[in-house]
Design a protein around this motif. Structure first.
Motif: not given
Length: 508
Positions: A1-8, A26-35
């Motif tokens: 995974m790349k470091p840092g935050k993305t823009l809105p 959606i499972p991938a986006l949810y996991n990205l959100y929880t992490d």
């Protein structure tokens, strides 16, 4: 995974009621959100033709997370917060009002903040909608900012070289190349990404990664499933288009590429494209000597009966579509000239597995009579994420007796971190504008140029050398013949997916 935050970010999924959205996106986006990899401010617009109550739609997405997420069932509190950012938009992809409504939603979201927002449009649709949606996004200026707006296009990207070129030209008139993310989920797999780290961060392998020391390379992706409910699509596609043209040729690129000048997207994509441009193209006569195609018949897998391909739903009863391909290819450059790359893929095979085998040449000086097995590097992508090196070792005792043994590295033993799904890595890269793992226009076209002579030869000779193989076997016997004289048979996993054959790749 790349470091840092993305823009809105505004993430729009076209084809929101489809299987890809529910099982993967959606499972991938949810996991990205929880992490904590998604930006603090984001919204997900889900667009589909079908009428749907938003609460029911979200309930179905939650069921998909609970069934398919690597983390298991969703946390109630986290899901409730995540779900608030999901909005369902019923709309016809071919109607202007769909995009007018979408533009209103995107604009309303962006007015809430002071930062610039990234816009991502994911085409989780049938290929026939790619041009329709892309043109509408262009006309309604929903994807007009080169550095912030992106589209993600799933395979198949064209059905042949001509259609791929046509689609590339169509998209290039509306978007810059840096806005187009042609996705191949295989490139997002952790073990596949690790091949580049293994090769270029460990200099011990670089001096021997060439024709002088390597005898041949096998890249094998076996699928235990049949065509299932994809018969309508698959019967017009086949294994060569569905797997070889993208997944396996991309694996070949990573194995065969020269070290790029830097770990940057364009340098890496240049190196991969150069490999494809150096793959030898076959004449029609050479196709039938170097490529084997097969089609599965009735059989059993795990003691369960499996129907023949021609009996599958939406498959023509006299279909000549291949469900198996084994090919011998050559990369005609200074590093690899003369080294065969053997590619194999098939459906209804004994186990689900993806394995790359680097077979080194035999010892030039045989001072031990039982020095029988050349060194072998095995990169397992599935079912286990593992790299192992086969070498000869002395058996303990008073006599000099050799036995092949393996030195293993497994992700499960080496790391405590959970392994992200491929779509998690790829979606995060899209949000952050990193195109390293995505295919460029010229790379797509170079891959089609490799397979077009094969497709053309088969089209002119639809019945010639279409071998049958029983479901639950490793394909037609003719597939072993193209390995000679480099090997007797393909390296395979046993039926339990673990034990390997130790002696099936001796030099014939």
């Amino acid at each position: 995974m790349k470091p840092g935050k993305t823009l809105p970010s505004t993430i729009t999924i076209f084809g929101a009621k489809g299987d890809l959205t529910r099982r993967k996106l959606i499972p991938a986006l949810y996991n990205l959100y929880t992490d904590n990899h998604l930006p603090p401010v984001f919204t997900i617009n889900c667009v589909d033709f079908l009428a749907e109550d938003e609460a029911a739609f979200k309930g179905d997405l939650l069921a998909g997370i609970n069934e398919f997420s690597r983390k298991g069932k969703a946390n109630d509190e986290q899901w409730a917060t995540f779900a608030k950012q999901i909005h369902y938009l019923q709309g016809d992809f071919t109607k202007a009002e769909t995009y007018v409504e979408l533009k209103g939603k995107v604009g309303a979201f962006e007015k809430q903040g002071t930062q610039s927002c990234t816009r991502v449009y994911y085409f989780a649709t049938s290929p026939r909608f790619i041009e329709i949606i892309a043109d509408a996004l262009y006309e309604h200026r929903l994807c007009s900012r080169e550095s912030l707006d992106r589209i993600v296009v799933e395979k198949p990207f064209g059905t042949d070289l001509a259609s791929a070129k046509k689609l590339n030209r169509f998209l290039a008139k509306r978007f810059s190349e840096r806005q187009i993310y042609r996705i191949d989920h295989y490139l997002g797999k952790e073990a596949v990404q690790n091949i580049m780290a293994f090769r270029f961060a460990n200099y011990v392998f670089e001096p021997i990664w060439n024709k002088r020391f390597i005898d041949h390379i096998q890249i094998s992706v076996a699928e235990q499933v049949g065509v299932g409910k994809r018969g309508g699509y698959y019967d017009s596609s086949g294994a060569l288009r569905d797997m070889i043209q993208n997944h396996l040729l991309q694996l070949l690129c990573i194995v065969a590429m020269d070290c790029p000048a830097a770990y940057k997207a364009e340098q890496i994509r240049d190196a991969k494209t150069w490999v494809l441009k150096n793959v030898k193209h076959y004449t029609p006569t050479q196709v039938f000597k170097n490529v084997v195609r097969g089609q599965y018949t009735a059989g059993t897998i795990n003691a369960a009966p499996r129907a023949a391909y021609r009996k599958e739903e939406q498959v023509a009863p006299d279909s000549n579509t291949e469900t198996f391909v084994a090919a011998r290819l050559y990369v005609d450059n200074e590093r690899w000239r003369g080294v065969p790359f053997f590619l194999r893929t098939g459906k209804s095979m004994p186990v689900q597995s993806s394995v790359i085998v680097i077979q080194f040449k035999d010892s030039p000086h045989k001072i031990f009579k039982d020095d029988m097995v050349p060194n072998r590097l095995i990169i397992s992508i599935q079912p286990e994420l593992e790299i192992s090196l086969l070498f000869e070792s002395k058996v303990p005792g008073l006599q000099m007796k050799l036995k092949p043994v393996e030195m293993d590295f497994t992700y499960q033993e080496a790391y405590k971190e959970t392994i992200p799904e491929a779509y998690e890595a790829l979606l995060l890269d899209v949000l952050q504008g990193d195109a390293t793992l995505f295919m460029r226009a010229d790379q797509i076209e170079a891959a089609w140029k490799v397979v077009m002579p094969i497709l053309d030869a088969w089209k002119k000779n639809p019945d010639k050398q279409l071998y049958k193989y029983k479901s639950g076997t490793w394909g037609p016997a003719a597939a072993n013949a193209i390995l000679k004289p480099n090997a007797k048979e393909w390296f395979t996993l046993s039926s339990n997916g673990v034990a390997r054959k130790k002696d099936n790749m001796r030099i014939a």
